[in-house]
Design an enzyme around this catalytic site. Sequence first.
Site, PDB file in Angstrom:
ATOM      1  N   HIS A 267     -29.760  30.524 -21.447  1.00  0.00           N
ATOM      2  CA  HIS A 267     -30.691  29.954 -22.437  1.00  0.00           C
ATOM      3  C   HIS A 267     -31.117  31.001 -23.478  1.00  0.00           C
ATOM      4  O   HIS A 267     -30.752  30.878 -24.626  1.00  0.00           O
ATOM      5  CB  HIS A 267     -31.920  29.287 -21.802  1.00  0.00           C
ATOM      6  CG  HIS A 267     -31.575  28.231 -20.805  1.00  0.00           C
ATOM      7  ND1 HIS A 267     -30.789  27.148 -21.123  1.00  0.00           N
ATOM      8  CD2 HIS A 267     -31.878  28.095 -19.485  1.00  0.00           C
ATOM      9  CE1 HIS A 267     -30.637  26.385 -20.041  1.00  0.00           C
ATOM     10  NE2 HIS A 267     -31.278  26.934 -19.032  1.00  0.00           N
ATOM     11  N   ASP A 318     -24.876  23.090 -17.770  1.00  0.00           N
ATOM     12  CA  ASP A 318     -26.170  23.174 -17.096  1.00  0.00           C
ATOM     13  C   ASP A 318     -26.504  21.954 -16.246  1.00  0.00           C
ATOM     14  O   ASP A 318     -25.989  21.815 -15.157  1.00  0.00           O
ATOM     15  CB  ASP A 318     -27.253  23.458 -18.159  1.00  0.00           C
ATOM     16  CG  ASP A 318     -28.560  23.921 -17.544  1.00  0.00           C
ATOM     17  OD1 ASP A 318     -28.614  24.096 -16.314  1.00  0.00           O
ATOM     18  OD2 ASP A 318     -29.539  24.121 -18.292  1.00  0.00           O
TER      19      ASP A 318
HETATM   20 ZN   LIG Z   1     -29.647  26.216 -15.380  1.00  0.00          ZN
END
Ligand SMILES: [Zn+2]
Length: 452
Positions: A267, A318
Site C-alpha cells: 500500500h 489483495d
Molecule cells: Zn493486504
Amino acid sequence: MIFATRALLPQGWAENVRITMAEGHISAITVGAKAEAGDVRVSALLPALANLHSHAFQRAMAGMTEHRIAGRDSFWTWRDLMYRFLDRLTPEQMEAIAALVFMEMQEAGYASVGEFHYVHHQPGGAVYANIAELSARIFAAAELTGIGLTHLPVLYTYGGAGEQPLAAGQLRFGNDVDRFAKLVEAVRLAARALPGDTQVGIAPHSLRATNPKDLLQAVPLAAGAPVHIHVAEQPKEVADILAWLGARPVEWLLANTPIGADWCAIHATHMTEAETAGLARSGAVAGLCPITEANLGDGPFNGPGWLAAGGAFGIGSDSNVRISLTEELRTLEYSQRLRDISRNVMVSGEGSVGAAIYLGAANGGAQALGRKSGAIAVGMLADLTAIDLSNPALCALRNDQILDGLAFAASDAVVTDLWSAGRHQVRGGRHIARDHIVAGWRVAAQGLADAL
Ligand SMILES: [Zn+2]
C-alpha cells in the site's frame, strides 16, 4: 516450444519469435524464425506479471460487504465481517478458494502470486496438528493450478498498535516470534515438494500487529527471501503508530529496520513527501493494490512523487474482490488522474503509460516475489502471457500502442495462454483444470455463505 507472431523482448517488439524452454526457464529465443510442428502458436507474447499481494480466502467475501449501514461503513467494519468469516473457514474451504483465486489470476495474465498468508490456526487459536496445515492448503492450490508461488507466512502477534491483545477474531493469526520461527521452518520443509520456482519469504503483518523488538528479531528469518509488510494503508493506522512510536510508519521503518530491495511495502498510501522519497530510494518495492485500495476507500498512492524518486512498484490483487489484471492497471492510473485533474500520470518523462505501468509492474513484481522473471530473455523463468491482437480492442493498434490498449481498452478476455515457469496452464483463454476448480469453489463458497 512457443511460436509468437509478435513478442515483446527487452529491446522492443520483434516478429516471428520462437521460444524454447527447459526446466521452467527460457533457454533460447529466435527472432525471424519459422514455426515448427508441435509449437504452440500465439498472436503476441508478453512477459507475464507477478501478482505481488493476495489474501486468497478473502475472494469468498466478495460482494458481501457493499451494503451501507448508517454510520457504520469503513475499512474497520469491513474487517469485522472478515473476522466473522474466519470463525467458520475450514482448511478444505481455504484450499478450494485459493485454487479458484490462483486460476482466475492465471486466466487474467498473472504467472505468479505472493500469498500474504496470515490465517494459521483453528478458530479460537488452537494450533493444528500440523502447525503449517493452512500453508499446506495454499501449497495444494498452487500445485493444482500450477501458479508460481511466493508464500509469505505472516507474523501477527498483537491486536493493535501498542501491543494490544488479539481480539477474538484475530486468534487464528496469532504467533509470538518463537512459534513463528517454528512455523516458517515447517513451511520451508513442506515447500521442498513444490516446483523449484517456489519461494518462502516472511511477512510481519504491519507495525500495529507486531512491536519493534519482535519485528527486528523476525526479519532475519527471511534468510534472503522477500520481506513484505502492510504499511500506511489508512490514516488511522498512521495516527496510531505516530502516537505509539513517535514516528509515522514509513518514517519509523526507514529509521529502524534494514528495509531495502528485498522488502515490499504493501500500500504505502499515506506518506509525506520525505517518506515517499526515502522509501523509493531504499530500493523497496511499493506493493500497489489499486482495485482493493479503491474498494476499501484507502486513498490514492503518490505516483508522481514515487516515480520522481525512481521507486519500483508492482501490482497486487489483495482482497481479491475482483481479479483482473487489466482493471488493476487502469485503476492505478485513473486514481492518479482523478486526484490530479490530469492525464497520463504514471510515466516518467514522455511515453506510453500502458508500457510504463505494465513493464514497471513486471519488473517490480518479480523483484518483490524474489522471482527471476519480468522479461522475455534467455535464463529468465518462462512466465509468459499470450494476448490476441485480433481482439477488437487491440486489432488496429501499432506496436507502441499495444500495452496502452491492454491497460485501457481491453478486458482480460484478450489473454489466450499463460505459462507459469514453463507450465502451460491457460490455453484458449481457459485454465486446464477450470471445471474441477470451479466445482470445488461452489461447494466451499456456498458452505461459508450458509454458515455466516
Ligand atoms: Zn493486504
